[in-house]
Write an enzyme that holds these catalytic residues in place. Structure first.
Site, PDB file in Angstrom:
ATOM      1  CE  LYS A 118      -7.326   0.040   6.564  1.00 24.66           C
ATOM      2  NZ  LYS A 118      -8.194   0.265   5.410  1.00 24.66           N
ATOM      3  CG  ASP A 150       0.386  -2.338   6.256  1.00 25.88           C
ATOM      4  OD1 ASP A 150      -0.566  -2.401   7.061  1.00 25.88           O
ATOM      5  OD2 ASP A 150       0.285  -1.824   5.124  1.00 25.88           O
ATOM      6  CB  CYS A 180      -3.614   3.240  -1.630  1.00 27.46           C
ATOM      7  SG  CYS A 180      -4.658   4.671  -1.298  1.00 27.46           S
ATOM      8  CD  GLN A 182      -6.882  -4.360   4.344  1.00 26.34           C
ATOM      9  OE1 GLN A 182      -7.894  -5.048   4.524  1.00 26.34           O
ATOM     10  NE2 GLN A 182      -6.950  -3.057   4.108  1.00 26.34           N
ATOM     11  CG  HIS A 214      -1.943   0.985   1.353  1.00 23.01           C
ATOM     12  ND1 HIS A 214      -1.695   2.299   1.701  1.00 23.01           N
ATOM     13  CD2 HIS A 214      -3.289   0.901   1.172  1.00 23.01           C
ATOM     14  CE1 HIS A 214      -2.820   2.969   1.734  1.00 23.01           C
ATOM     15  NE2 HIS A 214      -3.814   2.152   1.412  1.00 23.01           N
TER      16      HIS A 214
END
Length: 576
Positions: free
Chosen positions: A228, A202, A368, A205, A125
């Site tokens: 999220k 990261d 993104c 998600q 991303h």
């Protein structure tokens, strides 16, 4: 013995799902962008603002004590959720993006030198890419990208080629927001330790979808976003090993992060407080704590199993639609609850707009991940992303909506719902755009235009003579709105005087950019068929699609006036 989970009852905890959109029951398949919030989180926020609202840490009164206790309790919940060694390893941030930037702007300048290497992957991303580009520019470091293979997974066979002793930081996602690929984060961290590289994961998600144990993974940093994972927007967390965090300088200066302040200088608190200058997002942190409680009441193993079942079912159903191509690892491969797809020549924004007319919320664009899209030869994809409150019946509904469009002419079937005349004009010009091609020679100005939000691109060639637009041609790729507007524009402006062309520009701009709640009406007679695009005002994101060719023409006039023969324009420019 715990009773079996009732997903129907759990779904009822989310009040936003109990509504109709465009006279259809809402199907929310945009969870990779943000999840919905259960009543437990909403009520926690309400209770805080109604009963406990106060600033934290330094107050001597009851409300401040309550707020501080709840805020620090939330930090402890995040630490336990990630199995951090202590709550001192949790820094509250605005989200994943801010957490990554915090590391880039504190760890990076202190430890990187010219010639060092930052390693990321081709599926990152922008939030896990752009901060490292900026850091490399400031420090003289080099940025590398571990490639993906034909299965849209990391090419681990080439890991040793890229993860060399020059690499000082290895940053990668846990689950790709575009591909759904689940990366072997523990394996990647172990490989990084062998060459002495610091790791950053990261987890935007993954944090709300599966169990995460930072000690088992062995990462040095991990960033997540609350919104999220059923939490409020504007709150997230950065995990960092205690010794690493305390070795970093402050990021921002102000109240709370200091121990002592003198005119001559200041001293800092230890982590995590040295990274939380000023009044923090107290309500957001408390809301994140409530979201963690809610997720844990269900169980992350159960959530992951539910997501996996739903995703594999969707892969099978969507994969059977003629002309629909799924992007990401092959069916049967473990993946996150994300499915990106393309439908023939149809632009993703047309697919998403059509789905929205049936009450289904998808996302379309580059997500993104522009470099990844270019590598895959794509402008954009449509994306359906799931969470534990989604159902198999909702997947069936999506398939039911997409299948007729796939059987017919995609560009016509997927155009905006703005009436029969619009459908007729768009069908004609999207399939067979007029003046598609290039111009060369004296007096020709070439302008390249981009619409990053949609992925549209256009190359406009305009032949000017004194006071006149002699000819126009264009090439490019984009959604039906963009291509139709360019086709109609080039036909309308050809042979017009400069004054007439400028007047038509302003007439069209005013027509498509009028307030969304106003009816377009018939429109100025001078615009002719261009008036059918007046209804685009109801879809604000699509106004940029309609205006791209016109902005390119405006730029071409400016280039011609200054004696230049080429230029560039982006719909993201402030004047656009």
């Amino acid at each position: 013995m715990n009773p079996p989970l009732s997903w129907e009852r759990i779904r009822a905890d989310f009040p936003i799902l109990d509504q109709q959109v465009k006279n259809q029951p809402l199907v929310y398949f945009d969870n990779a962008a943000t999840s919905q919030k259960p009543r437990a989180v909403i009520e926690t926020l309400r209770h805080y603002y109604e009963r406990d609202n106060s600033n934290v840490h330094r107050g001597m009164h009851e409300l401040s004590a309550r707020a501080t206790a709840a805020y620090e309790a939330a930090r402890g919940k995040v630490a336990r959720y990630l199995n951090a060694a202590s709550a001192e390893e949790i820094v509250f941030t605005r989200g994943t993006t801010e957490g990554i930037n915090l590391v880039a702007q504190t760890w990076g300048p202190k430890f990187l030198r010219p010639g060092d290497v930052i390693l990321a992957t081709e599926m990152e991303h922008h939030s896990n890419l752009v901060p490292w580009q900026l850091l490399a520019e400031r420090t003289g470091a080099t940025l590398r990208f571990l490639p993906i293979n034909e299965r849209h997974e990391l090419d681990l066979a080439r890991l040793d080629e890229f993860l060399t002793p020059e690499v000082k930081l290895f940053a990668f996602n846990h689950i790709s927001n575009s591909l759904g690929t689940i990366n072997p984060v523990a394996e990647l961290c172990a490989a990084a330790r062998k060459v002495g590289a610091v790791t950053l994961v990261d987890a935007a998600q993954s944090a709300g979808h599966l169990p995460i144990d930072v000690q088992a993974i062995g990462c040095d940093f991990l960033a997540l976003s609350g919104h999220k994972m059923c939490g409020p927007t504007g709150i997230g967390a950065l995990y960092g090993k205690k010794e690493l965090l305390n070795a970093l300088p402050p990021w921002q200066g102000g109240g709370e992060m200091i121990e002592t302040v003198r005119y001559e200088g200041s001293t800092w608190k230890p982590a995590p407080y040295r990274f939380e200058a000023g009044t923090p997002n107290i309500a957001g942190a408390i809301g994140l704590g409530a979201a963690i409680d809610y997720i844990e009441s269900i169980g992350r193993e159960a959530i992951f199993a539910h997501d996996a079942e739903l995703t594999q079912y969707a892969l099978k159903r969507l994969g059977a639609i003629p002309g629909l191509r799924i992007i990401g690892p092959p069916a049967g491969t473990p993946r996150g609850a994300v499915i990106s797809f393309v439908m023939g020549e149809a632009h993703a924004h047309d697919v998403v707009t059509m789905a929205d007319e049936h009450g289904v919320a998808l996302r379309g664009g580059h997500h993104c991940t522009q470099p990844l899209m270019r590598k895959l030869g794509l402008v954009s994809t449509a994306r359906a992303s799931f969470y534990f409150y989604n159902t198999l019946a909702e997947v069936d509904r999506l398939v039911e909506i997409l299948t007729p469009a796939a059987r017919g002419d995609a560009s016509a079937a997927l155009s905006l719902p703005l009436g029969e005349l619009y459908e007729m004009v768009v069908s004609e010009h999207a399939r067979q755009p007029r003046n598609f091609g290039e111009l060369t020679g004296a007096g020709v100005v070439h302008v390249h235009g981009d619409n990053p939000s949609c992925g549209d691109t256009i190359d406009l060639h305009v032949h000017f003579s004194p006071g006149k637009v002699e000819n126009l041609k264009f090439t490019g790729a984009g959604c039906t709105v963009c291509m139709t507007s360019a086709s109609l524009m080039t036909r309308k402006l050809k042979g017009k005087s400069r004054a007439e062309a400028e007047r038509l520009f302003h007439l069209f701009h005013d027509r498509v950019s009028a307030p969304a709640d106003t009816e377009p009406g018939a429109g100025p007679r001078e615009l002719g068929d261009l008036n059918v695009l007046g209804g685009v005002r109801k879809f604000p994101q699509r106004v940029k699609c309609a205006m791209l060719a016109w902005r390119a023409f405006e730029q071409a006039m400016q280039e011609a006036d200054s004696g230049e023969n080429q230029g560039n324009i982006s719909t993201e420019d402030p004047e656009s």
